[in-house]
Design an enzyme around this catalytic site. Sequence first.
Site, PDB file in Angstrom:
ATOM      1  N   LYS A  58      -2.212  -1.499  -3.807  1.00 55.38           N
ATOM      2  CA  LYS A  58      -3.071  -0.316  -3.757  1.00 55.38           C
ATOM      3  C   LYS A  58      -2.230   0.940  -3.819  1.00 55.38           C
ATOM      4  O   LYS A  58      -1.268   1.018  -3.067  1.00 55.38           O
ATOM      5  CB  LYS A  58      -3.845  -0.353  -2.445  1.00 55.38           C
ATOM      6  CG  LYS A  58      -4.719   0.837  -2.211  1.00 55.38           C
ATOM      7  CD  LYS A  58      -5.374   0.707  -0.886  1.00 55.38           C
ATOM      8  CE  LYS A  58      -6.112   1.979  -0.570  1.00 55.38           C
ATOM      9  NZ  LYS A  58      -6.525   2.020   0.783  1.00 55.38           N
ATOM     10  N   LYS A  86       0.864  -1.179   0.000  1.00 57.28           N
ATOM     11  CA  LYS A  86       0.000   0.000   0.000  1.00 57.28           C
ATOM     12  C   LYS A  86       0.899   1.227   0.000  1.00 57.28           C
ATOM     13  O   LYS A  86       1.710   1.424   0.901  1.00 57.28           O
ATOM     14  CB  LYS A  86      -0.906  -0.005   1.224  1.00 57.28           C
ATOM     15  CG  LYS A  86      -1.729   1.268   1.308  1.00 57.28           C
ATOM     16  CD  LYS A  86      -2.795   1.221   2.356  1.00 57.28           C
ATOM     17  CE  LYS A  86      -3.565   2.525   2.386  1.00 57.28           C
ATOM     18  NZ  LYS A  86      -4.588   2.538   3.414  1.00 57.28           N
TER      19      LYS A  86
HETATM   20  C1  PBG Z   1      -7.555   3.493   5.430  1.00 52.43           C
HETATM   21  C2  PBG Z   1      -7.814   3.354   3.983  1.00 52.43           C
HETATM   22  C3  PBG Z   1      -7.594   4.303   2.970  1.00 52.43           C
HETATM   23  C4  PBG Z   1      -8.126   3.751   1.812  1.00 52.43           C
HETATM   24  C5  PBG Z   1      -8.610   2.479   2.143  1.00 52.43           C
HETATM   25  N1  PBG Z   1      -8.393   2.257   3.482  1.00 52.43           N
HETATM   26  C6  PBG Z   1      -7.042   5.680   3.004  1.00 52.43           C
HETATM   27  C7  PBG Z   1      -5.715   5.952   3.514  1.00 52.43           C
HETATM   28  O1  PBG Z   1      -4.879   5.074   3.705  1.00 52.43           O
HETATM   29  O2  PBG Z   1      -5.475   7.138   3.788  1.00 52.43           O
HETATM   30  C8  PBG Z   1      -8.181   4.432   0.479  1.00 52.43           C
HETATM   31  C9  PBG Z   1      -9.179   3.921  -0.486  1.00 52.43           C
HETATM   32  C10 PBG Z   1      -9.481   4.804  -1.643  1.00 52.43           C
HETATM   33  O3  PBG Z   1      -8.831   5.850  -1.877  1.00 52.43           O
HETATM   34  O4  PBG Z   1     -10.419   4.468  -2.357  1.00 52.43           O
HETATM   35  N2  PBG Z   1      -6.332   3.162   5.927  1.00 52.43           N
END
Ligand code: PBG
Length: 329
Positions: A252, A199
């Site tokens: 992601k 991520k």
């Molecule tokens: C939370 C999380 C996030 C997303 C999914 N879970 C945001 C972040 O890490 O700030 C983002 C999903 C999206 O942008 O569609 N940790």
Amino acid sequence: MYLNNIRPRRNRKNHAMRSLMRETILTVDDLIMPLFIVEGKDKIIPVDSMPGINRFSRDLIVKEVKELWNLGVKCVSLFPALDDSIKDRLATESKNPDGLLQKTIKDIKDACPDMLIMTDVAMDPYSSDGHDGIVCEKTGEILNDETLDILSAMALSQAQAGSDIIGPSDMMDGRVGHIRETLDSEGFHKTQIMSYTAKYASAFYGPFRDALDSAPKAGDKKTYQMDPANLTEALREIELDEAEGADILMVKPGISYLDVIAKMKERTNLPVAAYNVSGEYAMVKAAAEKGWIDGEAVSLEMLTSFKRAGCDMILTYFAKECAINFAKN
Ligand code: PBG
């Protein structure tokens, strides 16, 4: 003029021939729909930066989930948008058995028992600091080991409510193993973990943070989410998540990270997922609204590229739209 008798165009000559030749097929079976939920009754609150996406109150989310199930979508990923008044430093609300998320999971399971439910594990929707881990009051550092107990308690509470797939999105070190151990020790050995393995600290999450009002109050997420410039580092995360017992690995965001997806697929025998995130959705919708692109065609092309890169499943805000299109054709 040079022209030999080898003509790749023969294999593209018409629709039927192209169907025979097609290497990658996207179907509704590949799609997971993220859904935002809010407290209250009879509420549908649009997310301004994500045209077509809403936050639903509990009563209405059940209707939405049934509709998705009837369209062939078999998994939803739930994200609660909470009032600031119940957020605190330690994300205490995240383990409340009567919390919005927990109650919603039970409602959905009562109404649509076969729909798979995935839930996100990270502190940010519940944290007054808007970070995925505990913020040290003295230094502002995101504390790793102290956060693990909170994440495990959150995961356990979600599993107890009926979640099928736990999705740790926090990027703390050791969290997959810690959560696995907690789930197993409480008898939840059938609850899966889809780890947000690679991520990245991405600017593509902007609209999601609008939807949940969960942007960090100070600093950024770069000490725990990965540097978008790195690929080899993702391989290290793959090894760790495999060793810690993840069932599915995820990349992601997706569209700028197809190389990471392809490499992950090559390196692991676990199923690979990608998250087609909020900013990727918003870009397509915004350009389509202006008439600059054909939004439907672009979204299908994007999702097909995820599969071509090696994804077994895709979390995408386009899931419902796609399912409607597939049902029509
Ligand atoms: C939370 C999380 C996030 C997303 C999914 N879970 C945001 C972040 O890490 O700030 C983002 C999903 C999206 O942008 O569609 N940790």
